[in-house]
Design an enzyme around this catalytic site. Sequence first.
Site, PDB file in Angstrom:
ATOM      1  N   ILE A   6       0.819  -1.217   0.000  1.00 25.90           N
ATOM      2  CA  ILE A   6       0.000   0.000   0.000  1.00 25.90           C
ATOM      3  C   ILE A   6       0.853   1.267   0.000  1.00 25.90           C
ATOM      4  O   ILE A   6       0.309   2.374  -0.068  1.00 25.90           O
ATOM      5  CB  ILE A   6      -0.959   0.024   1.206  1.00 25.90           C
ATOM      6  CG1 ILE A   6      -0.166  -0.065   2.511  1.00 25.90           C
ATOM      7  CG2 ILE A   6      -1.979  -1.096   1.097  1.00 25.90           C
ATOM      8  CD1 ILE A   6      -1.060   0.004   3.750  1.00 25.90           C
ATOM      9  N   GLY A   7       2.147   1.114   0.061  1.00 25.30           N
ATOM     10  CA  GLY A   7       3.006   2.296   0.036  1.00 25.30           C
ATOM     11  C   GLY A   7       4.469   1.911   0.135  1.00 25.30           C
ATOM     12  O   GLY A   7       4.819   0.854   0.654  1.00 25.30           O
ATOM     13  N   LYS A   8       5.309   2.798  -0.379  1.00 23.65           N
ATOM     14  CA  LYS A   8       6.757   2.605  -0.310  1.00 23.65           C
ATOM     15  C   LYS A   8       7.403   3.913   0.098  1.00 23.65           C
ATOM     16  O   LYS A   8       7.022   4.976  -0.371  1.00 23.65           O
ATOM     17  CB  LYS A   8       7.320   2.142  -1.665  1.00 23.65           C
ATOM     18  CG  LYS A   8       6.926   0.722  -2.043  1.00 23.65           C
ATOM     19  CD  LYS A   8       7.613   0.292  -3.332  1.00 23.65           C
ATOM     20  CE  LYS A   8       7.256  -1.145  -3.680  1.00 23.65           C
ATOM     21  NZ  LYS A   8       7.929  -1.601  -4.925  1.00 23.65           N
ATOM     22  N   GLY A   9       8.391   3.789   0.968  1.00 27.13           N
ATOM     23  CA  GLY A   9       9.117   4.960   1.434  1.00 27.13           C
ATOM     24  C   GLY A   9      10.599   4.812   1.224  1.00 27.13           C
ATOM     25  O   GLY A   9      11.070   3.860   0.596  1.00 27.13           O
ATOM     26  N   GLY A  67      11.567   1.767   3.769  1.00 26.65           N
ATOM     27  CA  GLY A  67      10.860   0.496   3.812  1.00 26.65           C
ATOM     28  C   GLY A  67       9.601   0.484   2.980  1.00 26.65           C
ATOM     29  O   GLY A  67       9.235   1.469   2.335  1.00 26.65           O
ATOM     30  N   ASP A  73       9.648  16.224   9.410  1.00 22.86           N
ATOM     31  CA  ASP A  73       9.444  15.694   8.050  1.00 22.86           C
ATOM     32  C   ASP A  73       7.975  15.811   7.666  1.00 22.86           C
ATOM     33  O   ASP A  73       7.337  14.825   7.287  1.00 22.86           O
ATOM     34  CB  ASP A  73       9.909  14.243   7.977  1.00 22.86           C
ATOM     35  CG  ASP A  73      10.085  13.761   6.537  1.00 22.86           C
ATOM     36  OD1 ASP A  73      10.146  14.607   5.630  1.00 22.86           O
ATOM     37  OD2 ASP A  73      10.149  12.538   6.316  1.00 22.86           O
TER      38      ASP A  73
END
Length: 692
Positions: A87-90, A93, A206
């Site tokens: 559901i997401g990438k950063g 991770g 951030d």
Amino acid sequence: MPSRPNPTRPKLFHNRTKTLFLILTISSSLVIFFAILYFIYHLWISLLNRSRTIPFDVAAASPLKLQLFTYKELKLATNDFDESNVIGKGGSGTVFRGITRDGKLFAVKRLDNLSIQTETEFQNELQILGGLKSSFLVTLLGYCVEKNHRFLIYEYMPNKSLQELLFNEDGDSCLNWERRFGIILDVAKALEFMHFGCDPPVIHGDIKPSNVLLDSEFRAKISDFGLSRVKVEGGYGVDLFSQELSGNFGGESTPQTAIGTPTHHEVDFALALQASSSSKNSRTSRNIKEMSLNSMSLAMDGETKGKEVSNDVVLSCEDHEFDQGKEMNLLSPNSVLDLGKGSKQWGRDWWWKQEGSGELCSKDYVREWIGSQIDTANPDWDDDKKVITTPELGVSTRTIDKAEHRDESGLNESRFDTLEEKFAKEEISERKNKRSKNKKKKHRNMEEWWKEEEHQEEMNNKKKIGVLRIKFKNHLKFPHFRYCFRQKGENSVHDREGEAAGEFSFRRGWRRKSNSSSKKKKKNNNGSMGSEMWSGDLFSRELSSTTSMRGTLCYIAPEYGGGCCYLMEKGDIYSFGVLILVIVSGRRPLHVLASPMKLEKANLVSWCRQLAQSGNVLELVDEKLKDGYNKEEAGLCINLALACLQKAPELRPDVSEVVRILRGEMDISSTAFEFSPSPPGKVYGSRSKRRS
């Protein structure tokens, strides 16, 4: 006769004993040898597979009791971490969607590459977010620590992040104005809780759309506390206020002025260089007293060299370099030049001079300075000094080579009201031919000296960078923004190399190329690059396609670009100001369009400031909203964002004031917004010694 004993039996027994002893010795030696080999192999495997991370203390990680998940449980919940559940990438991770046995959803963040940085972010999440409970923050449910695996388990946010809703490729945005305004208010309340509701205060560090998650009712919650810090009393702190911006180091408060219009004794030389580098066509004041040019090298007689010189008429060499067609500026009789002290005030900022922009380059400054320091007995420098002494009046006047060679009409148009200056003009015309003959030889000697100095500095800097690499291998890194914390030695190396490569430096912004190929490019590039290049004012075609730069760099406060290693509350306020503009406009802070006519809109912050100057800030509102928005609220949000984006941290409002303004309980301060580029801040020790 009695029979004799058989002599073979003792020999046989002796041989068997010897053989048995030999077998035991060999076998024990082999056992010991293989045991040593196994021990070495096991030690090598353990060292090879050892996780290069900080020791993790589960008991002290979080003040609250978080659920400890096993790796098998998370593997089953995410279907063996299937790509369909991503559901997401950063940057550190990947986030998966997990389902428990009873059907509850949760988000699993897996740290992909373990390092000192990712381990520090992991522990920050546990220590800071694990101890905070608020409806405006994403709830941390648990964690998993097994061997080299690190997982964080959060509550599931069905509407994902604000970034995905604002910048989706489908173009169907479900964020109407009411929801956008509610998201802005929710983020402000979250910051208010962290800054004023926590003891000690928590600084996120951030704030950006990808870290703002939305629940089923589109209520905003802040996530990703990997870069956050707790502000501790009694530690080391910094005051990044505008003392240096105003040139006031004595502690007295002075009104802020725009960079383009400096006042007496308020703008230092570095600040003037920043203003000149931000615009080619801009002309700052050339008064030597205003720009603190105490290091201007005037050639003097041997008797007056190094002492204070007070002349009735002194020709200004700087005005010939900046504007040759104008009259010469004359110093007042009260002006005092101290070459000894002035030379130290140049610092590193005088290297910022750009070639081809009507200003002095770095080599010109060195030539001028050396011309005043080398004795007249040296034939190579005899023409540079040009000391003209009138025995009748005792006035020493220095002529300028470049002003004479480049623009002779500039001297002809100059007005000479004294006999001494007329005499100087006659001497110039007599020695003109002699100077032109020796010009090539003189410049050749200067270039040779220049190359030797550059080579010596590069050799010294290589030694420094070797020491810094060893320190970095020993994990001497700061866990904050990695690109802001290069060591001084590394900065100097990159700065020197960057002058030839035109690379980006967070300490000094963009540096132009100094070689011949760069001069050709300068003619085609009319846009100027100033100190806003590393903050929210960033504008560059080369960086426009870099996702990581868009994601974080454009939201960083200007003071962090000056090498600040400590987060402050006002840094979150600056990031929040950029976030407001992104939500209202529905576009990224840095977005270069295909049409060259729209390049002025590429930088969202600069475009907003231009609209504020013209009085048409509503042009910034997202076109998808059409007329379905509240104009008063939109104008309020944009003006509030401009207040949060002021370059001086102390001029930005507190988050409590921001919340009151959004609620309509308080008006925006009448302080005039500063639309000038943001110079880099410097770090000064605070008396309170607060560490964040």
